[in-house]
Write an enzyme that holds these catalytic residues in place. Structure first.
Site, PDB file in Angstrom:
ATOM      1  N   GLU A 587       0.829  -1.207   0.000  1.00  0.00           N
ATOM      2  CA  GLU A 587       0.000   0.000   0.000  1.00  0.00           C
ATOM      3  C   GLU A 587       0.861   1.254   0.000  1.00  0.00           C
ATOM      4  O   GLU A 587       0.536   2.239  -0.634  1.00  0.00           O
ATOM      5  CB  GLU A 587      -0.931  -0.011   1.217  1.00  0.00           C
ATOM      6  N   ARG A 665      -7.372   2.991  14.155  1.00  0.00           N
ATOM      7  CA  ARG A 665      -8.301   1.875  13.912  1.00  0.00           C
ATOM      8  C   ARG A 665      -8.299   0.913  15.102  1.00  0.00           C
ATOM      9  O   ARG A 665      -9.328   0.340  15.450  1.00  0.00           O
ATOM     10  CB  ARG A 665      -7.993   1.150  12.609  1.00  0.00           C
ATOM     11  N   THR A 795     -10.376   5.585   7.181  1.00  0.00           N
ATOM     12  CA  THR A 795     -10.605   6.562   8.254  1.00  0.00           C
ATOM     13  C   THR A 795     -10.120   7.953   7.842  1.00  0.00           C
ATOM     14  O   THR A 795     -10.522   8.944   8.436  1.00  0.00           O
ATOM     15  CB  THR A 795      -9.948   6.111   9.579  1.00  0.00           C
ATOM     16  N   GLU A1046     -10.749  -7.745   4.869  1.00  0.00           N
ATOM     17  CA  GLU A1046     -10.123  -7.717   6.191  1.00  0.00           C
ATOM     18  C   GLU A1046     -10.974  -8.310   7.322  1.00  0.00           C
ATOM     19  O   GLU A1046     -10.435  -8.945   8.226  1.00  0.00           O
ATOM     20  CB  GLU A1046      -9.769  -6.271   6.553  1.00  0.00           C
TER      21      GLU A1046
END
Ligand SMILES: Cc1cc2nc3c(=O)[nH]c(=O)nc-3n(C[C@H](O)[C@H](O)[C@H](O)COP(=O)(O)OP(=O)(O)OC[C@H]3O[C@@H](n4cnc5c(N)ncnc54)[C@H](O)[C@@H]3O)c2cc1C
Length: 1114
Positions: A587, A665, A795, A1046
């Site tokens: 990522e 998170r 988020t 996920e």
């Protein structure tokens, strides 16, 4: 290629750049060559020497390969055993021994059976097919699996040189030091004689490794006892251990003490006391696990003791009976045939045949991937003038660079140029959300693996050799490695986040009980099959550059390359066909490599490629954040939790990367699926000198929830209730709101829970487990049911957007492009399904070629499980625009075909290309005010797992897992179930197996599959059932589906807590009850150490602070 069987081998000689390979065809020639080249390395299977050359930088100028010499491959049956030539492969040896076991009287084959037992768990078939028995002996590895058996059995070795041969006993005189033997340089090992066992002899072998299949040992042992005929009096005893010293050793003192003694409880007592003393280890010993290794020697001896007792009784001797509760300690593990069940809802009757949404269609490139035809980044054919790059990385965790000396490297063949910070034409700044990194180190390094520079050479090997030849001088600084060190030195990144709701003080005041606890959760390596790779191709004008990258983030890659090259982003095109796995590891951290490769290509104006080797990838690119959680929980007598104060510390490493969002998170998931009216969670980001940790499937959520399940288990244990009862009592219900004030309106948790309880047969299992545990002292079973609730959305608000571009060609075929990347998760397959439904055409007319920054710009990384939701909606938007444009042509020709309408539109000069766009509505959370919607919706699931642990070794078996997962109306049940199963197995690795070891100086010690173990086939639960919740449409995502990548990962914690349940049963046997700390992963070492008993008591831990450990918990 067919090799003729009749062709007689003859001597061969190959000369390479750095070595000569000689293959003699007779023993005489072999011995003469060895005489002439005493330092030559003998190579048979090359499974050991290959590792030395590749990873230990060993150079062997002369290699002797005796594979085809008849004497070295011969098998001879003698009066008292079998002689194997040293070059016999392990597979061949197993065949011969098995035949012998089948044809000889059982008493003669005790040694053979012990060798076969070790071979069962020795490496994998491929290795056993080439590795030789002589290679295993002569490597003299302290953790060899065969040497302990050979030593315990009193095998004899024949050593030869030009002057003749001699026979030696294989005992501790043969191994003279770490990987050293008594062989003289001119000598070679000719053969090994493995004896028949005697009538009164019993032999057993044991191997204990982190993972059962294809793993190297922690401790390996073989034991042989011979009794005076007709008695239980020990006449001869050999106890041999690997993993307890620099060589395979015999516990001679202990054995001598036991000779002449009857085989009974007193002997056992004496053996344990003596062995605890004799098999001691320095607390700083390489490999660590000191208490565990010492305990294992006693535990394995105890297993042997019981096994021999049984055999003596079978021979009619009056020895103590092995009671039925102890029997399972003597059982040898045999894998059971696994079975799995997959349950999903079929599409509604009457759904159009061409409408593939909701159908379990196969991943569109599954066949290509299975056959090897699928094209990955490194499969792009070589450009004519292409060069290869290798990275130069720091060997220090924190230091100032004093000097870089490339003179040695310059002399290496093939070197074209070096690259350091000064060579970057644009900005040397890099990073993710915050730009706090450099492309190439600028005077200072902040982790081992920090990229300092690069070498570009003609070939991969040349570049890698030159990189190793670069000499760097450092001035070392004190590093911060562990979370505890970061806490002690207050080494944190800002901000420190808090989520708080209710009145904590009041909550604790009203609680009947208050409990405090803590837990550490280890990190995880992504271990994608395809490591990081980039091919950068300069286009030759206007600063244009094309990059083929294995990345989840083409746009981020483009931005950083443009910055480093000092060109606008419109000159850089990043293309991604597919990845061989990403899991979050691609990522943001892929830019570490892609930017450097682009800078090199730009400097040389030639294509440059680099694909990291596994060890480099593991060293450089970071992984899942290790977490440490501390909690205080207040609860009522009923088990209802009324107050929670929890603090998380995440080990972020040497840069921020995505760590802030990850710790956030963790906080968003701190209560997992439970209503806690008064709650405070704080999240600290530890700044350490480890490679920056990054996104990994679950993104901090699993760590957040893992701590929640720890306090939930503590609450239940302290009340003497079942954790399932307490979990169910606290489970969120419709209308409840989270600590971040999001109301749970469409909640399916209770449905998932109830279905999982009934499908798994929890109640019956619990009863059966309690009975099993009463009947077995040394194996225990455990069960746990764990829920999960996972928030879906990035988020960071701005990331919740996506674009798509759809072309219709005049033959009616459709090309889709969207912002998401394919990494095996099936995104492209689902996107084709979406477009097929919207356009109303069969999926065979639709194709996705790749993801690229010049088709869909400004994309978010394929992450956060949201890619089907976001890109699916953007594609739907584009397809609807096109449909609208086609409407008049359909109206004009209602009986026409898709192709007719497309053609008609084209001739009418209508654009057949459209952009689509989507942004998730109604989200946006503010930490300051604890308000706003953090997530678009939640995915829910529940899992029930049952395990069995071996209390003596710490091994465990995953007996069964039942998962019920809410994925809304599944877009594709085959892919969704694959995602559930894959995520579960990856979580299983995280919570029970995978361990990254770092030295106290911050050096990663586990850099490949040899030392870092991901789950193998045998770790899949024997019974695995995955059921997708029926009738659960989700109005917040495309075609009522839900995200799936996920959310299921955390369900693997049910295995961890089932293990904890089993450990509790073992501890109860020693009179220990109540909550206890168990860190993750629940490795064999942790399980064994937690099962406190008479053996662990003999091997106490060395006092912390009195020694420097081999590895530290980071
Ligand atoms: C993936 C993997 C898994 C493995 N798993 C295990 C495991 O589970 N258990 C375990 O114990 N080991 C394991 N090993 C280690 C290794 O496979 C074994 O030690 C194997 O038996 C070595 O045999 P080889 O023929 O490949 O040796 P080579 O690499 O060819 O040689 C090894 C050494 O033996 C010397 N040698 C070989 N033959 C002679 C001879 N006739 N005379 C003198 N010297 C000689 C060589 O010079 C060299 O030093 C593993 C290795 C790998 C790569």
């Amino acid at each position: 290629m067919t090799l003729s069987k009749d062709r007689k081998p003859h001597s061969l000689c190959f000369h390479g750049e750095r070595m000569t390979w000689l293959q003699p065809d007779s023993l005489d020639e072999f011995l003469n060559l060895k005489w002439k080249h005493p330092d030559a390395r003998v190579v048979v299977g090359n499974t050991e020497v290959g590792v030395e050359v590749k990873f230990k930088n060993m150079v062997y100028p002369v290699i002797l390969a005796p594979t085809f010499i008849p004497e070295l491959s011969a098998v001879t049956h003698t009066e008292d055993g079998i002689v194997f030539g040293a070059a016999c492969t392990l597979s061949h040896m197993a065949v011969v021994l098995r035949q012998a076991v089948e044809s000889l009287p059982p008493h003669k084959t005790e040694v053979f059976l012990a060798v076969l037992e070790q071979l069962r768990w020795f490496a994998g078939v491929q290795i056993r097919n080439v590795a030789a028995v002589g290679g295993n002996i002569m490597t003299a590895s302290p953790i060899s699996d065969l040497n302990p058996v050979f030593m315990a059995a009193g095998c004899k070795l024949t050593l030869v040189d030009k002057d003749g041969s001699r026979e030696v006993q294989m005992d501790d005189g043969f191994f003279t030091g770490y990987r050293r033997t008594a062989l003289r340089p001119q000598q070679i090992l000719l053969s090994i004689h493995i004896p028949y066992s005697k009538k009164t002899q019993f032999v057993s072998a044991y191997k204990q490794s982190p993972r059962r299949e294809d793993d190297i040992s922690i401790v390996t042992a073989a034991m042989s006892v011979t009794f005076t005929p007709g008695t239980d009096v020990v006449e001869n005893l050999r106890l041999s251990f690997g993993g307890m010293a620099p060589t395979t050793v015999l516990a001679k003192k202990t054995a001598n003490r036991l000779i002449g003694r009857p085989w009974g409880e007193e002997l056992l007592e004496e053996a344990c006391n003596s062995m605890a003393e004799e098999m001691s280890l320095d607390p700083s010993v390489p490999g660590g696990m000191v208490t565990y290794r010492r305990t294992l020697t006693l535990s394995l001896f105890y297993k042997f003791y019981l096994t021999v007792l049984q055999k003596l009784r079978l021979q009619g001797l009056k020895v103590a009976e092995v009671t039925s509760v102890c029997l399972s300690a003597t059982e040898v593990h045999h894998p059971e045939t696994p079975s799995s069940v997959q349950i999903y809802q079929a599409v509604a009757k009457g759904q159009n045949q061409d409408d593939v949404v909701g159908r379990p269609i196969m991943h569109l490139s599954a066949m290509k991937q299975a056959t090897g035809e699928a094209v990955y980044c490194d499969d792009v054919p070589l450009y004519e003038n292409e060069l290869y790059l290798s990275l130069i990385t720091s060997s220090k965790a924190h230091a100032r660079i004093l000097s870089i000396d490339t003179s040695g490297a310059e002399r290496c063949p093939g070197v074209v140029c070096f690259l350091f910070a000064d060579d970057i034409p644009g900005s040397n700044t890099a990073g993710s959300l915050k730009f706090d990194e450099t492309v190439l180190a600028d005077g200072e390094v902040t982790c081992v693996g920090h990229i300092i520079g690069a070498v570009v050479a003609k070939t991969q090997l040349q570049a890698q050799r030159a990189a190793k030849a670069v000499r760097i001088e450092y001035e070392e600084r004190q590093p911060v490695i562990t979370i505890q060190e970061a806490i002690a030195t207050q080494s944190f990144y800002q901000p420190i986040r808090t989520i708080q709701k209710g009145d904590l003080e009041l909550g604790f005041k009203h609680a009947d009980h208050i409990l405090e606890g803590e837990m550490h959760i280890g990190g995880q390596e992504h271990f994608y099959l395809e490591t990081n790779v980039t091919l950068a191709v300069p286009r030759g004008e206007d600063g244009e550059m094309e990059l083929f990258v294995s990345t989840q983030a083409p746009t981020h890659t483009q931005s950083l390359v443009a910055m480093a090259l000092g060109v606008p982003a419109n000159r850089v095109v990043v293309r991604v066909k597919r990845m061989g796995g990403g899991f979050g590891g691609k990522e943001s951290r892929t830019t570490l490599l892609s930017t450097v490769v682009a800078v090199a290509a730009n400097k040389l104006k030639r294509p440059v490629r680099c694909m990291l080797d596994r060890d480099e990838d593991m060293l450089i690119t970071g992984g899942r954040h290790p977490f440490y959680g501390k909690y205080k929980v207040g609860f009522l007598n009923s088990g209802r939790v009324v107050a929670l104060d929890v603090t998380y510390y995440g080990n972020a490493g040497n840069s921020m990367d995505l760590s802030q969002a990850i710790v956030e998170r963790a906080l968003f998931h701190m209560e997992n699926s439970y209503r806690v009216p008064n709650i405070r969670g704080r999240g600290f980001l530890c700044r350490t000198n480890l490679p920056s940790n990054t996104a990994f499937r679950g993104f901090g959520g699993p760590q957040g929830m893992m701590v929640a399940e720890s306090w939930m288990t503590d609450v239940a244990q302290s009340l003497g209730k079942s954790p399932e009862e307490v979990r169910r009592l606290n489970l969120y219900m419709k209308g409840d709101s989270t600590p971040f004030n999001q109301v749970l309106d469409q909640i399916t948790l209770d449905r998932c829970w109830d279905e999982c309880m009934s499908r798994s047969g929890y109640q019956q299992r619990r009863i059966a487990i309690d009975l099993y545990n009463r009947q077995n002292r040394w194996t225990k079973r455990g069960i746990a049911v764990v829920p999960t609730k996972f928030g879906i959305s990035f988020t960071a608000l701005f990331l919740n957007q996506a674009g798509a571009l759809v072309h219709i060609y005049t033959d009616g075929s459709v090309l889709l492009t969207h912002g998401g990347t394919e990494m095996g998760q099936g995104l492209h397959t689902k996107m084709v399904q979406v477009a097929s439904r919207v356009l109303g055409i069969p999926s065979s007319k639709i194709h996705i070629s790749e993801t690229s920054t010049n088709t869909v710009p400004n994309t978010s990384a394929t992450a956060a499980s949201a890619s089907s939701d976001l890109n699916g909606a953007a594609l739907k938007n584009a397809c609807e625009i096109l449909l609208k444009r086609l409407e008049p042509f359909k109206a004009k020709n209602p009986n026409g075909t898709w192709e007719d309408w497309v053609k008609a539109a084209y001739f009418d000069r209508v654009s057949l290309s459209a952009n689509g766009f989507y942004k998730t509505p109604d989200i946006g959370y503010d930490f300051e005010t604890n308000s706003g919607r953090a997530f678009s919706y939640f995915s829910y699931g529940v899992a029930c797992s049952e395990v069995e642990i071996d209390c003596l070794t710490g091994s465990h078996k995953n007996l069964s897992t039942t998962i019920v997962m809410d994925v809304g109306n599944s877009l594709n049940p085959a892919i969704d179930i694959g995602q559930v199963e894959g995520a579960f197995m990856q979580g299983l690795g995280l919570f029970t197996l995978e361990e990254l070891h770092y030295s106290p100086q911050g050096v990663l010690l586990t850099r490949g599959p040899g030392s870092y173990k991901i789950p193998a086939f045998g770790d899949i639960p024997t019974q695995l059932t995955v059921s997708l919740l029926r009738d659960a449409p989700n109005d917040k995502a495309i075609f009522a589906s839900k995200a799936v990548g996920e959310p299921p990962l955390f369900l693997a914690s049910s295995v961890f807590y089932a293990i904890k349940d089993a450990i509790s049963a073992a501890r109860a046997e020693s009179g220990i009850t109540g909550p206890f700390r168990l860190d993750s992963p629940a490795s064999a070492e942790r399980i064994r150490n937690a099962c406190s008993d008479r053996f662990t008591k003999l091997c106490p831990l060395a006092e912390a602070g009195t020694f420097i450990p081999w590895s530290v918990q980071v």
